[in-house]
Design an enzyme around this catalytic site. Structure first.
Site, PDB file in Angstrom:
ATOM      1  N   VAL A  21       0.833  -1.214   0.000  1.00  0.00           N
ATOM      2  CA  VAL A  21       0.000   0.000   0.000  1.00  0.00           C
ATOM      3  C   VAL A  21       0.862   1.257   0.000  1.00  0.00           C
ATOM      4  CG1 VAL A  21      -2.011  -1.035   1.142  1.00  0.00           C
ATOM      5  CG2 VAL A  21      -0.229   0.000   2.528  1.00  0.00           C
ATOM      6  N   GLU A  22       0.256   2.370  -0.461  1.00  0.00           N
ATOM      7  CA  GLU A  22       1.026   3.618  -0.433  1.00  0.00           C
ATOM      8  C   GLU A  22       0.560   4.569   0.670  1.00  0.00           C
ATOM      9  OE1 GLU A  22      -1.238   6.370  -3.778  1.00  0.00           O
ATOM     10  OE2 GLU A  22       0.387   5.037  -4.426  1.00  0.00           O
ATOM     11  N   THR A  23      -0.665   4.328   1.202  1.00  0.00           N
ATOM     12  CA  THR A  23      -1.208   5.239   2.216  1.00  0.00           C
ATOM     13  C   THR A  23      -1.738   4.453   3.410  1.00  0.00           C
ATOM     14  OG1 THR A  23      -1.903   6.780   0.498  1.00  0.00           O
ATOM     15  CG2 THR A  23      -2.990   7.011   2.618  1.00  0.00           C
TER      16      THR A  23
END
Ligand code: PLP
Ligand code: CA
Length: 313
Positions: A21-23
């Site tokens: 995931v990036e966030t």
């Protein structure tokens, strides 16, 4: 909790989750802090995620403070968090009202306004009123105000967004008369009632808010959140809820930061708000046991669920 379907697995490979995931969206109470105490391991976890280039966002359903006030709370706990990364349900209420162009920039077609109110209202009385108040808001007048049952956080965010309001914690109001048929005076220009947690709650506020919602055509009824501590009754199911698990804040965040929702991991301590919020948004979810739900409570829920399945069949 029944609505959050949990195909839960213990977190065995944290690195794989972090890489996928990036966030990370963090719930606050029960995840970052408990009351006024920082939860162990939080600074290190946030630092680790930041060092890996992850975007961090903090979402709380507690509407008593504004984003700026939460910024100060993070600071008092030794965490340096940018105000831009904080989303409280107080802010969500103001952002929601802005998203429906409330009350600015609404061009009302006078004929439409007339058709929606005058002709039906008099002859059909209550029924047309019910119809009008249940309709989506199709017109909002320039001078409309917002009646607030809630605390300072909501007032600050409404003011920042350029809305005028009345009510709020100080609203002691008048003594309610108990005479049959008595109806107290209320502001006919209230176009929305916003309800959040209010430690100065009184019967005057309930009556005033109810009058606005019932008597002002099209008056919007907005609730900041539905956490069990402030649970709405079934009769109020039709309020628009802007906090978790409603998708409003998730859509707002995804749009603001241009994030793909499948690239988000929602971290929370409650199944019925946080985890459902993540699931409703199509995100990955991570339940922590530092807050509302302990392993013991989860096991109890699971056992109750099994019992209800067996007793029904
Ligand atoms: N509303 C109130 C009044 C609260 O006190 C809390 C938790 O302390 C919440 C909502 C839930 O907050 P969060 O979404 O940060 O868990
Ligand atoms: Ca929480």
């Amino acid at each position: 909790c029944a609505t959050a379907s949990v195909a839960a697995q213990p977190l065995e490979n944290a690195d794989a989750l972090i890489d996928s995931v990036e966030t990370f969206i963090f719930d606050c109470d029960g995840v970052i802090w408990k009351g006024d105490s920082l939860i162990e391991g939080v600074p290190e976890t946030l630092e680790l995620l930041r060092s890996k280039g992850k975007r961090l966002v903090f979402v709380t359903n507690n509407s008593t403070k504004s984003r700026k006030q939460y910024g100060k709370k993070f600071e008092s706990l030794g965490l340096s968090i940018n105000e831009e990364e904080i989303f409280a349900s107080s802010f969500a209420a103001a952002a929601y009202l802005q998203s429906i162009d409330f009350p600015k920039d609404k061009k009302i077609d006078p004929l439409l306004a007339y058709l929606l109110t005058a002709p039906f209202y008099e002859p059909v009385g209550n029924m047309s009123h019910v119809l009008i108040t249940c309709m989506p808001r199709v017109f909002l007048r320039e001078q409309e105000r917002i009646y607030v049952i809630g605390e300072e956080g909501i007032l600050i965010e409404l003011e920042l967004a350029g809305f005028s309001y009345l009510g709020g914690p100080e609203d002691g109001g008048k003594k309610i008369e108990l005479k049959p048929g008595y109806m107290m005076e209320h502001d006919k220009d209230v176009g929305a009632v916003v309800v959040g947690f209010d430690r100065y709650f009184n019967y005057y506020k309930v009556q005033y808010g109810t009058l606005c919602v019932r008597e002002n055509p099209g008056c919007l009824f907005l609730a900041t959140n539905r956490d069990a501590v402030t649970h709405l009754t079934d009769a109020q199911e039709w309020a628009v809820v802007v906090g978790k698990p409603s998708t409003f804040m998730m859509d707002y965040l995804a749009n603001k930061f241009s994030i793909t929702k499948s690239q988000i991991c929602m971290v929370g301590d409650r199944l019925d708000t946080d985890i459902l919020f993540g699931q409703n948004g199509g995100c990955k979810t991570l339940l922590v046991l530092s807050g509302m739900f302990s392993l013991h409570l989860l096991a109890t829920f699971f056992l109750n669920f099994l019992v209800s399945v067996f007793t029904m069949s």
